[in-house]
Design a protein around this motif. Sequence first.
Motif, PDB file in Angstrom:
ATOM      1  N   PRO A  22      21.098  51.970  52.790  1.00  0.00           N
ATOM      2  CA  PRO A  22      22.078  51.957  53.546  1.00  0.00           C
ATOM      3  C   PRO A  22      22.428  51.268  54.862  1.00  0.00           C
ATOM      4  N   ASP A  23      21.153  50.540  55.232  1.00  0.00           N
ATOM      5  CA  ASP A  23      20.964  49.608  56.314  1.00  0.00           C
ATOM      6  C   ASP A  23      22.171  48.347  56.474  1.00  0.00           C
ATOM      7  N   SER A  24      22.431  47.991  55.187  1.00  0.00           N
ATOM      8  CA  SER A  24      23.405  46.984  55.273  1.00  0.00           C
ATOM      9  C   SER A  24      25.156  47.411  55.407  1.00  0.00           C
ATOM     10  N   LEU A  25      25.169  48.735  55.441  1.00  0.00           N
ATOM     11  CA  LEU A  25      26.486  49.370  55.545  1.00  0.00           C
ATOM     12  C   LEU A  25      27.497  49.517  54.507  1.00  0.00           C
ATOM     13  N   ALA A  26      27.631  48.278  53.728  1.00  0.00           N
ATOM     14  CA  ALA A  26      28.436  47.984  52.346  1.00  0.00           C
ATOM     15  C   ALA A  26      27.979  46.896  51.652  1.00  0.00           C
ATOM     16  N   VAL A  27      28.211  46.991  50.574  1.00  0.00           N
ATOM     17  CA  VAL A  27      28.004  45.808  49.319  1.00  0.00           C
ATOM     18  C   VAL A  27      29.118  45.505  48.637  1.00  0.00           C
ATOM     19  N   ARG A 186      49.146  43.203  39.127  1.00  0.00           N
ATOM     20  CA  ARG A 186      50.065  42.368  38.264  1.00  0.00           C
ATOM     21  C   ARG A 186      51.218  41.852  39.566  1.00  0.00           C
ATOM     22  N   ASN A 187      51.188  40.789  39.521  1.00  0.00           N
ATOM     23  CA  ASN A 187      52.388  40.152  40.067  1.00  0.00           C
ATOM     24  C   ASN A 187      52.395  40.467  41.691  1.00  0.00           C
ATOM     25  N   VAL A 188      51.199  40.461  42.259  1.00  0.00           N
ATOM     26  CA  VAL A 188      50.887  40.844  43.865  1.00  0.00           C
ATOM     27  C   VAL A 188      50.104  39.996  44.609  1.00  0.00           C
ATOM     28  N   THR A 189      50.423  39.832  45.737  1.00  0.00           N
ATOM     29  CA  THR A 189      49.678  39.180  46.846  1.00  0.00           C
ATOM     30  C   THR A 189      49.329  40.144  48.088  1.00  0.00           C
ATOM     31  N   GLY A 190      48.182  40.044  48.592  1.00  0.00           N
ATOM     32  CA  GLY A 190      47.739  40.788  49.577  1.00  0.00           C
ATOM     33  C   GLY A 190      46.707  41.701  49.018  1.00  0.00           C
ATOM     34  N   ALA A 191      46.679  42.851  49.704  1.00  0.00           N
ATOM     35  CA  ALA A 191      45.470  43.927  49.209  1.00  0.00           C
ATOM     36  C   ALA A 191      44.334  43.263  49.610  1.00  0.00           C
ATOM     37  N   VAL A 192      44.020  42.829  50.932  1.00  0.00           N
ATOM     38  CA  VAL A 192      42.528  42.493  51.187  1.00  0.00           C
ATOM     39  C   VAL A 192      41.914  43.641  51.862  1.00  0.00           C
ATOM     40  N   ASN A 193      40.784  44.288  51.007  1.00  0.00           N
ATOM     41  CA  ASN A 193      40.091  45.037  51.442  1.00  0.00           C
ATOM     42  C   ASN A 193      39.043  44.690  52.668  1.00  0.00           C
ATOM     43  N   SER A 194      38.835  45.446  53.675  1.00  0.00           N
ATOM     44  CA  SER A 194      37.917  45.137  54.724  1.00  0.00           C
ATOM     45  C   SER A 194      37.049  46.355  55.235  1.00  0.00           C
ATOM     46  N   VAL A 195      35.774  45.971  55.528  1.00  0.00           N
ATOM     47  CA  VAL A 195      35.059  47.226  56.087  1.00  0.00           C
ATOM     48  C   VAL A 195      34.480  46.854  57.544  1.00  0.00           C
ATOM     49  N   HIS A 196      34.544  47.705  58.335  1.00  0.00           N
ATOM     50  CA  HIS A 196      34.165  47.618  59.619  1.00  0.00           C
ATOM     51  C   HIS A 196      33.094  48.338  60.084  1.00  0.00           C
ATOM     52  N   ASP A 197      32.262  48.015  61.024  1.00  0.00           N
ATOM     53  CA  ASP A 197      31.281  48.827  61.507  1.00  0.00           C
ATOM     54  C   ASP A 197      31.898  49.923  62.551  1.00  0.00           C
ATOM     55  N   ASP A 198      30.887  50.669  63.085  1.00  0.00           N
ATOM     56  CA  ASP A 198      31.199  51.772  63.996  1.00  0.00           C
ATOM     57  C   ASP A 198      31.991  51.495  65.454  1.00  0.00           C
ATOM     58  N   ASP A 199      31.806  50.015  65.653  1.00  0.00           N
ATOM     59  CA  ASP A 199      32.640  49.290  66.620  1.00  0.00           C
ATOM     60  C   ASP A 199      33.868  48.703  66.182  1.00  0.00           C
ATOM     61  N   ARG A 200      34.182  48.751  65.084  1.00  0.00           N
ATOM     62  CA  ARG A 200      35.278  48.302  64.459  1.00  0.00           C
ATOM     63  C   ARG A 200      35.114  46.693  64.230  1.00  0.00           C
ATOM     64  N   ARG A 201      34.107  46.104  64.271  1.00  0.00           N
ATOM     65  CA  ARG A 201      34.199  44.996  63.965  1.00  0.00           C
ATOM     66  C   ARG A 201      33.791  44.616  62.512  1.00  0.00           C
ATOM     67  N   PRO A 202      34.687  43.710  61.875  1.00  0.00           N
ATOM     68  CA  PRO A 202      34.464  43.214  60.597  1.00  0.00           C
ATOM     69  C   PRO A 202      33.001  42.970  60.080  1.00  0.00           C
ATOM     70  N   LEU A 203      32.888  43.589  58.816  1.00  0.00           N
ATOM     71  CA  LEU A 203      31.539  43.369  58.131  1.00  0.00           C
ATOM     72  C   LEU A 203      31.792  42.527  57.023  1.00  0.00           C
ATOM     73  N   LEU A 204      32.613  42.864  55.902  1.00  0.00           N
ATOM     74  CA  LEU A 204      33.066  42.154  54.766  1.00  0.00           C
ATOM     75  C   LEU A 204      34.664  42.376  54.710  1.00  0.00           C
ATOM     76  N   SER A 205      35.126  41.428  53.936  1.00  0.00           N
ATOM     77  CA  SER A 205      36.414  41.444  53.197  1.00  0.00           C
ATOM     78  C   SER A 205      36.386  40.916  51.772  1.00  0.00           C
ATOM     79  N   ARG A 206      37.315  41.465  51.010  1.00  0.00           N
ATOM     80  CA  ARG A 206      37.121  41.045  49.637  1.00  0.00           C
ATOM     81  C   ARG A 206      38.884  41.684  49.021  1.00  0.00           C
ATOM     82  N   VAL A 207      39.391  40.552  48.124  1.00  0.00           N
ATOM     83  CA  VAL A 207      40.439  40.709  47.317  1.00  0.00           C
ATOM     84  C   VAL A 207      39.724  41.277  46.327  1.00  0.00           C
ATOM     85  N   LEU A 208      40.122  42.390  45.548  1.00  0.00           N
ATOM     86  CA  LEU A 208      39.697  42.944  44.365  1.00  0.00           C
ATOM     87  C   LEU A 208      40.434  42.009  43.223  1.00  0.00           C
TER      88      LEU A 208
END
Length: 260
Positions: A22-27, A186-208
């Motif tokens: 769990p140390d990395s918080l997200a993968v 299908r025919n979409v743009t956007g939907a960038v997933n993001s994960v943030h730490d306890d202080d709401r600082r970005p950890l990672l983002s990814r488009v699925l």
Amino acid sequence: MPDAPLPTTTPSFVPEVFLSLPDSLAVSSSLDEISITPVTTTDDWAALSAAWDDLPVDRYMNDGGTYRRRRFSRFHHSRENGAGRGRLRLKAHAPYAQPLHLNPLNGGMLRHFEPILPQTIANPAFVALLDGFATVLGLVDGVTSWDINVYLNRTETDPVQTGLPVPEGLHRDGVRYSLIMGIARRNVTGAVNSVHDDDRRPLLSRVLERPGDFVLLLDERTYHDATPVLPADGTGRGTRDVIVVEFYHADTAADQLYVP
């Protein structure tokens, strides 16, 4: 058939990608990248993906939106002595609820979603997905059982209506781990997933982008969000399909959100 045990297969996941938890918080990775054999090109996966074409409209959107379709079911997964074949049990269907502090938009009420259909639950790709992630997360946390919530979500968009994959905004689910996995775009743009730490600082983002792309996060120590969905061509209809899987323990506060 609630409380019926379901057959499972021995998971074929490569566990290394999960060892930073769990140390990395997200993968973030892809189902085919962590599997011993390809998954998303199989007939079982094609049949599973078709389940998103039969989702009822979410009637509980307090923003008045009709852009989300959903089914929801609950399961229990156990693995005797942490080894051998897993056992996946479908729990009795129940309404879904979240407190307002977790979901300020749609929290504070019972939401009676339609259950996931029996043919989807019996699909080998569906069973192997739940069994595989439950097993590797059990190894990470040193536990042999999980309670699991599964949501099949479709976000729709057109020139008139923007689709919001996460209408409540940056939030927690109130569980131990949350998995968001892409099924189809299908025919979409956007939907960038993001994960943030306890202080709401970005950890990672990814488009699925591809079927099986996923983000897995330690929910109790992170927040997550996704940007709006718009038609890629600017004129037609677009859809974005994901499966969301939450892992928690029945003796925790998360289980109290579900009323049998």
